[in-house]
Design an enzyme around this catalytic site. Structure first.
Site, short mmCIF file in Angstrom:
data_model
loop_
_atom_site.label_atom_id
_atom_site.label_comp_id
_atom_site.label_asym_id
_atom_site.label_seq_id
_atom_site.Cartn_x
_atom_site.Cartn_y
_atom_site.Cartn_z
N CYS A 181 42.31 46.93 36.05
CA CYS A 181 42.84 47.39 34.68
C CYS A 181 42.24 46.65 33.44
CB CYS A 181 44.34 47.25 34.43
SG CYS A 181 45.31 48.33 35.33
N CYS A 308 32.00 30.15 43.30
CA CYS A 308 31.77 31.16 42.40
C CYS A 308 32.07 30.83 41.07
CB CYS A 308 31.76 32.64 42.91
SG CYS A 308 33.46 32.99 43.16
#
Lengths: 345, 78
Positions: A181, A308
């Protein structure tokens, strides 16, 4: 002191009655995620008198949550979602028990948590969490109600209900690229509807009434108002065991300080254009996009710590390396933004 | 000759740029259709599921022209 009158409108229904109310009171439901779906379904489970409700969420409220996560208001921004949701829900119904777990579900805590409850609601917004919930529910033998959203469309199904099909029978492999979303946007009304459909399945299962949406996927398009239902069967060749669970969901994490002290090779799996640019000893840049085709560049005998930007891709890289027989692999607890601070000190 | 009817949902519809289409192709199996979708729309073949007449189909299942086809994929949002 219980107030019987609280539930009279629902106990008047012959499908509920006093016996049904007792079933609700005795039920234990674990809701994973107190975001859009959680905020929509939790108030109805609470007010219906589900006796014990657990809420798991490690996230904090942000201002961009408020348009759809209606349990939160401006003064809750930056506070724990699970904690705030519990506080508000207790006011809705002080007669039930609400357990708060203000942390993320992970491979290490999922089974213990899920075992304490009768049924589980997947109200998360991450593909990886759905497989974790699925596999833990299969191992713990608990049904779970799933819903997920793409823009104005919702999917709804109940998995692992009375030995029925699981999420993996529908979608066997995680598609880590499916958009959330946050990336594509969503209306509050879409999550509201999805959440109340989930709560409705929970209540039917507890009361043992009606038809449970097991072995059946609903896709509801709220723009066209079109509802489509697809049936699917259990795939008995899919086996989830302690061992596969361990392999897929339990990852070894270490701190940067530990990795540094033990001479780990640090691998940055972000793409080369991403900021901050980090410089450290024993640091290898190996973007996720080329990782699988460049495995020969990674020394197999070294201890390896991956990172990351958010932890999502390092987890993926961890699984890739593990599946290629790399033994000593870890994920760093810190991600690039935290590492930048540590390295500049 | 009848055309084959396909419905797309979610992100798949986004990638194909349409919610349905009629194809003048013929596919022997679900696998053939998946290959076509992969090459035409750059879809991830592992992530999509094909339903025939509202029932999830396996890769080796044969396709008939009159079948109602739907292409599904997992949604991430919540």
């Amino acid at each position: 002191m219980k107030n019987e009158e609280r539930y009279t409108r629902q106990t008047t229904l012959k499908e509920v009655g006093q016996a049904g109310q007792t079933k609700l009171e005795q039920a234990k439901v674990l809701v994973i995620g107190a975001g859009g779906l959680g905020c929509a379904l939790l108030p109805y489970l609470v007010t219906a008198g589900v006796g014990t409700i657990g809420i798991v969420d490690g996230d904090l409220v942000t201002i961009s949550n408020l348009h759809r996560q209606v349990l939160f208001s401006n003064q809750d921004v930056e506070k724990q979602k699970a904690t705030i949701a519990s506080q508000k829900l207790r006011k809705l119904n002080p007669e039930i028990q609400i357990e708060t777990y203000p942390f993320y579900l992970n491979g290490n805590n999922a089974l213990d948590l899920i075992k304490k409850y009768d049924l589980v609601v997947d109200a998360t917004d991450r593909i990886s969490a759905r497989y974790l919930i699925n596999d833990a529910c299969v191992l713990a033998d608990k049904p779970f109600v799933h819903s997920s959203i793409y823009k104005f469309q919702l999917q709804l199904s109940v998995f692992n209900y009375k030995d029925g099909p699981t999420y993996r029978c529908l979608y066997p492999q995680p598609d880590e690229n499916a958009k959330s979303c946050a990336e594509v946007g969503v209306m509050g009304t879409t999550v509201a509807l999805a959440g109340s459909l989930q709560a409705n399945e929970v209540i039917k299962m507890i009361l043992e009434i009606g038809k449970v949406r097991s072995g059946e996927l609903l896709i509801f398009d709220l723009l066209s108002n079109e509802q489509s239902t697809f049936s699917f069967k259990k795939n008995s060749s899919l086996k989830i065991t302690q061992e596969t669970f361990q392999k897929e969901h339990i990852i070894s994490k270490v701190s940067y300080a530990y990795a540094e002290m033990n001479d780990h090779l640090l691998i940055d799996v972000r793409e080369t254009s991403e900021l901050p640019i980090l410089k450290a000893n024993h640091l290898l840049q190996m973007p996720m996009s080329v990782l699988e085709s460049s495995l020969e560049l990674i020394p197999m005998q070294r201890r390896i710590s991956l990172f990351c930007q958010s932890g999502e891709r390092s987890l993926k890289a961890y699984k890739t390396l593990k599946s290629h027989q790399f033994k000593d692999v870890y994920c760093l607890e810190e991600n690039a933004p935290q590492l930048e601070k540590i390295l500049s000190e | 000759m009848e055309k084959i009817n396909i419905k797309y949902f979610g992100e798949v519809a986004e990638k194909t740029g349409k919610t349905m289409e009629e194809l003048d192709e013929s596919f022997n199996t679900v696998q053939d259709l998946t290959e076509y979708l992969k090459s035409t729309y750059n879809l991830n073949g592992d992530a999509i599921k094909i339903a025939i007449n509202r029932e999830l189909a396996s890769n080796d299942q044969p396709l008939n022209r009159t079948d109602e086809i739907a292409v599904l994929s997992p949604f991430a949002g919540g």
